[in-house]
Design a protein around this motif. Structure first.
Motif, mmCIF file in Angstrom:
data_model
loop_
_atom_site.group_PDB
_atom_site.id
_atom_site.type_symbol
_atom_site.label_atom_id
_atom_site.label_comp_id
_atom_site.label_asym_id
_atom_site.label_seq_id
_atom_site.Cartn_x
_atom_site.Cartn_y
_atom_site.Cartn_z
ATOM 1 N N ASP A 177 44.217 -73.621 9.324
ATOM 2 C CA ASP A 177 43.288 -74.093 10.341
ATOM 3 C C ASP A 177 42.710 -75.460 9.950
ATOM 4 O O ASP A 177 42.089 -75.598 8.894
ATOM 5 C CB ASP A 177 42.167 -73.066 10.499
ATOM 6 C CG ASP A 177 41.217 -73.400 11.621
ATOM 7 O OD1 ASP A 177 40.643 -74.505 11.616
ATOM 8 O OD2 ASP A 177 41.030 -72.534 12.490
ATOM 9 N N ASP A 178 42.906 -76.465 10.801
ATOM 10 C CA ASP A 178 42.422 -77.819 10.509
ATOM 11 C C ASP A 178 40.905 -77.871 10.370
ATOM 12 O O ASP A 178 40.377 -78.628 9.549
ATOM 13 C CB ASP A 178 42.865 -78.792 11.605
ATOM 14 C CG ASP A 178 44.366 -79.043 11.583
ATOM 15 O OD1 ASP A 178 44.993 -78.889 10.505
ATOM 16 O OD2 ASP A 178 44.916 -79.399 12.648
ATOM 17 N N LYS A 179 40.184 -77.070 11.157
ATOM 18 C CA LYS A 179 38.721 -77.056 11.064
ATOM 19 C C LYS A 179 38.268 -76.495 9.721
ATOM 20 O O LYS A 179 37.315 -76.996 9.116
ATOM 21 C CB LYS A 179 38.116 -76.246 12.205
ATOM 22 C CG LYS A 179 38.259 -76.902 13.550
ATOM 23 C CD LYS A 179 37.664 -76.034 14.642
ATOM 24 C CE LYS A 179 37.913 -76.661 16.011
ATOM 25 N NZ LYS A 179 37.428 -75.793 17.082
ATOM 26 N N ALA A 211 38.832 -79.150 7.091
ATOM 27 C CA ALA A 211 37.779 -80.165 7.128
ATOM 28 C C ALA A 211 36.493 -79.635 6.497
ATOM 29 O O ALA A 211 35.818 -80.354 5.756
ATOM 30 C CB ALA A 211 37.528 -80.602 8.567
ATOM 31 N N GLU A 212 36.178 -78.390 6.776
ATOM 32 C CA GLU A 212 34.945 -77.787 6.261
ATOM 33 C C GLU A 212 34.937 -77.710 4.736
ATOM 34 O O GLU A 212 33.891 -77.858 4.111
ATOM 35 C CB GLU A 212 34.783 -76.390 6.855
ATOM 36 C CG GLU A 212 33.458 -75.748 6.587
ATOM 37 C CD GLU A 212 33.293 -74.437 7.335
ATOM 38 O OE1 GLU A 212 32.581 -73.565 6.802
ATOM 39 O OE2 GLU A 212 33.871 -74.280 8.431
ATOM 40 N N LYS A 266 36.889 -66.409 11.149
ATOM 41 C CA LYS A 266 38.070 -66.448 12.023
ATOM 42 C C LYS A 266 38.175 -65.139 12.817
ATOM 43 O O LYS A 266 39.122 -64.378 12.661
ATOM 44 C CB LYS A 266 39.342 -66.682 11.202
ATOM 45 C CG LYS A 266 39.398 -67.992 10.429
ATOM 46 C CD LYS A 266 39.421 -69.216 11.320
ATOM 47 C CE LYS A 266 40.646 -69.234 12.193
ATOM 48 N NZ LYS A 266 40.612 -70.263 13.228
#
Length: 107
Positions: free
Chosen positions: A42-44, A47-48, A66
């Motif tokens: 997951d790209d988010k 980033a987190e 998720k």
């Protein structure tokens, strides 16, 4: 990896139809591995955690983070019979999340 929270552990075990004497621990471990696979795609999430997968435990319960993946996983378990097929179904789902994320997108 952070363990499932008490709420998601109870939901998983109950919705999969396991009782206290059943081998629900294997179900939980397979679930955590699959959620790790899904979250790592997951790209988010990337980033987190600043792209550092070693920081993934900072997110906490991956089912909380998720819920969409957790819902897919529970649905897959509920449709997998007999119960000794649950771990294999979870494993296949986690592998599918990884392969789907690695597939090239539309041109």
């Amino acid at each position: 990896m952070h363990p499932l929270c008490a709420t998601h552990r109870a939901l998983l075990v109950k919705q999969a139809g396991y009782g206290p004497a059943d081998p629900w621990q294997a179900l939980e471990i397979a679930t955590q591995i699959a959620l790790f696979q899904g979250a790592s795609c997951d790209d988010k999430v990337h980033a987190e955690i600043g792209g550092d997968i070693a920081r993934l435990p900072e997110i906490g319960c991956l089912a909380c983070r998720k819920p969409d993946l957790f819902g897919q996983l529970v649905d897959k378990v509920q449709r997998s019979f007999p119960s000794d097929a649950h771990v294999g179904a979870i494993k296949a789902l986690g592998e599918r999340w990884v392969s789907d994320a690695a597939a090239p997108g539309p041109a």
